[in-house]
Design an enzyme around this catalytic site. Structure first.
Site, mmCIF file in Angstrom:
data_model
loop_
_atom_site.group_PDB
_atom_site.id
_atom_site.type_symbol
_atom_site.label_atom_id
_atom_site.label_comp_id
_atom_site.label_asym_id
_atom_site.label_seq_id
_atom_site.Cartn_x
_atom_site.Cartn_y
_atom_site.Cartn_z
ATOM 1 C CD GLU B 51 13.140 5.590 31.763
ATOM 2 O OE1 GLU B 51 12.612 6.506 32.436
ATOM 3 O OE2 GLU B 51 14.197 5.015 32.099
ATOM 4 C CG PHE B 113 18.787 -3.769 41.190
ATOM 5 C CD1 PHE B 113 18.299 -2.815 42.081
ATOM 6 C CD2 PHE B 113 19.504 -3.337 40.080
ATOM 7 C CE1 PHE B 113 18.536 -1.469 41.881
ATOM 8 C CE2 PHE B 113 19.751 -1.989 39.882
ATOM 9 C CZ PHE B 113 19.256 -1.051 40.770
ATOM 10 C CD GLN B 114 17.357 -0.599 37.624
ATOM 11 O OE1 GLN B 114 17.955 -1.045 36.653
ATOM 12 N NE2 GLN B 114 17.333 0.692 37.927
ATOM 13 C CE LYS B 163 23.411 -6.830 31.526
ATOM 14 N NZ LYS B 163 23.975 -6.122 32.686
ATOM 15 C CG MET B 478 -10.794 21.008 30.812
ATOM 16 S SD MET B 478 -11.921 22.053 29.864
ATOM 17 C CE MET B 478 -11.324 21.799 28.193
#
Lengths: 162, 565
Positions: B51, B113-114, B163, B478
């Site tokens: 993502e 969940f999630q 959802k 760096m």
């Protein structure tokens, strides 16, 4: 310098969190914070007391104005205004003499006894920050059990609405 | 007719003329994906492999066009994986609309969940965010999201969609316009401040234009060019502003800041007037603010009032869109029929020429080791200065900024504010999709490239012919450079032991891999790679191990305290 900011914002969940989050994220201090809906139920007014020099206060005002939920920000100190805070304090008197003293001091500060339970007095006082501090100081000789303060609320004097 | 939330979502995207959406599916966005599937002729969905990549790709798409980037991810880990990208877009003012799935409304707050409170998590790093709680509000919320993301100071806006709401139905109509009582960005500069600024411009003897990413976001490059050339003032660009003013123009004195040119930093330090245009006085530009531009009056043009006098106090603030303000300034100058002192300006240029004579970016490609600077310079030559270039973060980023001379805006796509390693490859995915026929180079390093390396699969799926230039010195360069200078060469964890064979890795993903180890092979490899128009080529340049980026302003120093070599 102490500044009292009056913030008009959308009465939506998350709006308060955006304001409070901004202060913590940018390291600004919050001395007190008070929020409730206004006469327009879609708007809340948040009164916030903070400290900072002019540059910091300017930056705070700009950052607040940048929040999408904020309608208007006002530094009450820039205008003649009335500022009040509500204090509720629970004080236990040790004997009859201290009962007298508690009610007498309370009268001097135009406080009101709102509850008594045995020898415990619950007193309500409103006023500016200094007055409430002075009242608490005067009560130090007694057993102060608990203090609840609302934080400042304020409004501009005169007919203009902020 | 009633439409479901998911159908409304797709109709809104169509109404906003979204042609590309970057994302990754999951449980909470299944209804949305089902509708995207049906709408694939109108909206092409690009499946990334993580993502974070979706957001960076959307950023690359947005930064290289003047359109918002759009991404969709699922709830929970899908949303948290997107956070780095969202924070990156926030710091660099990239217009993005990010849709996150959320668990069903009756489960919110139940540790489902999630489930994650992504609106809460992202609050400090978005321009605004929304949790939609009624399907009736969905269309208007999406309209607001696009409006907020693309107007004023642009930025990421997140829309969290539960959802169950995506299968609820309601009447659909997309609002034509949106107005918000709390949001009304100032676009026109205040006339009095314009006059005040012109007073300072006409009185200036040692002026400099310091322009930043805001010029590019405002689409004001040609206005900037006209303005600077009319006045004959030197111009320096910030890292984010590269390309806003043509790098090969004689008035350009290079990038400023920590790894900017000596002449740009000295000119800033000695200037009596700084015209800050769409730039925000970042600490990488100012160094120690106490020592910053001690002799200068400052005019600051910015769309965001909160950027003005935040780090450096400003004499004339002009809140407004750069594109509007610059022509207004010129008009006022022309109306007065005056010019700044031309003799003073000529002397100023003479002084600048002396600083330029230091030739602070000079290097020589000698010996057996490839110098990173040489690779970037050759890439600039061979791509005729016309490539889109993304980068990651570190030494390679600075070398790219110093040696690729950007003459056009929207060509240099990097992570300036947040400094996100892993940005370059997915950003290049977005750039290439927006510009299918263009040369898109990703200048990266052996550390950064591994942070989002999985997007090589995305490139294979969509046949994106990126040219990856991996400046491989076997170090987090760096970090190592700072350890060399400031930590007595204690190279704590900055050595990238166990590097993969990048050639084989590229091949494993179905691409062309090259390893280039000799200076004499650099040019040939780049030409060969750029000639392969339809293949991604991963060029692994084995470069000098302990090369340093110069010049440099050490932390806490002033702009006049540069280390040259």
């Amino acid at each position: 310098m102490r500044h009292t900011l009056s913030i008009l914002m959308e009465n939506e969940s998350g709006a308060l969190s955006r304001v409070a989050g901004l202060f913590s994220a940018r390291g600004y201090n919050i001395e007190s914070l008070n929020v409730a809906a206004t006469d327009d139920p879609t708007l809340s007014r948040l009164t916030l007391v903070t400290h900072g020099n002019d540059q910091i206060i300017e930056q705070i005002m700009k950052q607040l104005n940048k929040l999408i939920d904020v309608v208007k920000v006002l530094d009450l100190g820039d205008h003649p205004h009335v500022e009040r805070e509500l204090l509720l304090v629970k004080i236990e008197a040790s004997d009859a003499e201290s009962c007298d003293s508690i009610t007498r001091v309370s009268d001097i500060f135009r406080g009101r006894v709102v509850d008594i339970y045995h020898r415990t007095y619950t007193i309500e006082v409103t006023g500016g920050q200094d007055k409430l501090n002075a009242f608490l100081n005067a009560m130090q000789q007694h057993a102060v059990l608990e203090v609840a303060r609302s934080g400042a609320v304020g409004i501009i004097r005169g007919s203009s609405s902020s | 007719m009633k439409l479901s939330g998911a159908e409304i979502f797709v109709e809104c995207l169509k109404a906003e003329k979204v042609d590309t959406i970057f994302g990754y599916p999951g449980g909470a966005v299944l209804f949305l994906y089902d509708e995207l599937y049906k709408a694939e002729d109108a909206i092409s969905h690009i499946l990334v492999r993580h993502e974070q990549g979706a957001i960076h790709a959307a950023e690359g798409y947005a930064k290289s066009t003047h359109k918002p980037g759009v991404a969709i991810v699922t709830s929970g880990p899908g949303a948290t994986n997107a956070v780095t990208g969202i924070a990156d877009a926030y710091m660099d003012s990239v217009p993005l609309v990010v849709f996150t799935g959320q668990v069903n409304r009756d489960l919110i707050g139940n540790d489902a969940f999630q489930e994650v409170d992504i609106v809460g998590i992202t609050r400090p790093c978005v321009k605004h965010n929304f949790l939609v709680t009624r399907v009736e509000d969905l269309a208007e919320t999406i309209k607001k999201a696009f409006y907020l993301a693309t107007t004023g100071r642009p930025g990421p806006v997140l829309v969290d969609i539960p959802k169950d709401l995506t299968k609820d139905k309601t009447e659909f109509s997309y609002p034509e316009t949106v107005s918000m009582r709390t949001y009304n960005p100032t676009v026109k500069g205040h006339p009095r401040q314009i006059k005040n600024a012109v007073d300072l411009i006409l009185a200036a003897r040692q002026p400099i234009v310091y322009s930043g990413g805001g010029v590019i976001l405002s689409g004001a490059s040609s206005e900037l060019k006209t303005f600077a050339q009319e006045l004959g003032f030197p111009v320096t660009n910030t890292l984010m502003g590269l390309g806003a003013y043509p790098a090969t123009d004689k008035q350009f004195v290079g990038m400023l800041g920590m790894h900017g040119t000596y002449e740009a930093n000295m000119a800033m330090h000695k200037a009596d007037l700084i015209l800050a245009i769409g730039a925000r006085f970042d600490d990488r530009v100012t160094g120690d603010v106490e020592k910053f531009c001690p002799h200068a009056k400052v005019v600051h043009i910015d769309i965001d009032p909160a950027s003005i006098s935040k780090n450096v106090s400003v004499d004339v603030p002009i809140v407004g869109e750069v594109k509007n303000v610059l022509p207004e300034l010129l008009k006022e100058i022309q109306r007065r029929g005056e010019k700044p002192d031309q003799q003073a300006l000529a002397d100023w240029w003479k002084q600048i020429a002396e600083w330029q004579a230091e030739d602070c970016l000079k290097y020589t490609q000698d010996g057996d080791e490839i110098k990173a600077q040489y690779v970037v310079e050759k890439f600039w030559e061979i791509s005729e200065g016309d490539a889109f270039v993304t980068s990651d973060v570190g030494q390679h980023q600075m070398w790219a900024a110093q040696y690729y001379k950007f003459d056009k805006p929207n060509r240099w796509i990097n992570s300036g504010g947040l400094g996100t390693m892993g940005f370059g490859l997915p950003a290049a995915v977005g750039v290439q999709l927006a510009h299918p026929d263009a040369t898109v180079g990703c200048i990266t390093g052996d550390g950064s490239i591994q942070m989002c390396i999985q997007e090589l699969a995305t490139c294979q799926q969509y046949q994106l012919p990126l040219k990856i230039i991996n400046l491989n010195n076997g170090y987090l360069g760096m970090v190592r450079q700072w350890q060399e200078f400031f930590y007595q060469k204690r190279y704590a964890m900055s050595y990238m032991d166990a590097l993969p064979d990048f050639v084989k890795l590229a091949e494993a993903y179905g691409h062309v891999g090259m390893r280039i180890e000799k200076p004499g092979d650099v040019e040939g490899a780049l030409k060969e790679a750029l000639a392969m128009k339809d293949r991604l080529v991963f060029m692994d340049f084995i470069t000098k191990k302990e090369g340093n980026v110069f010049p440099m302003i050490p932390a806490g120093a002033g702009q006049n305290e540069m280390i040259l070599v």
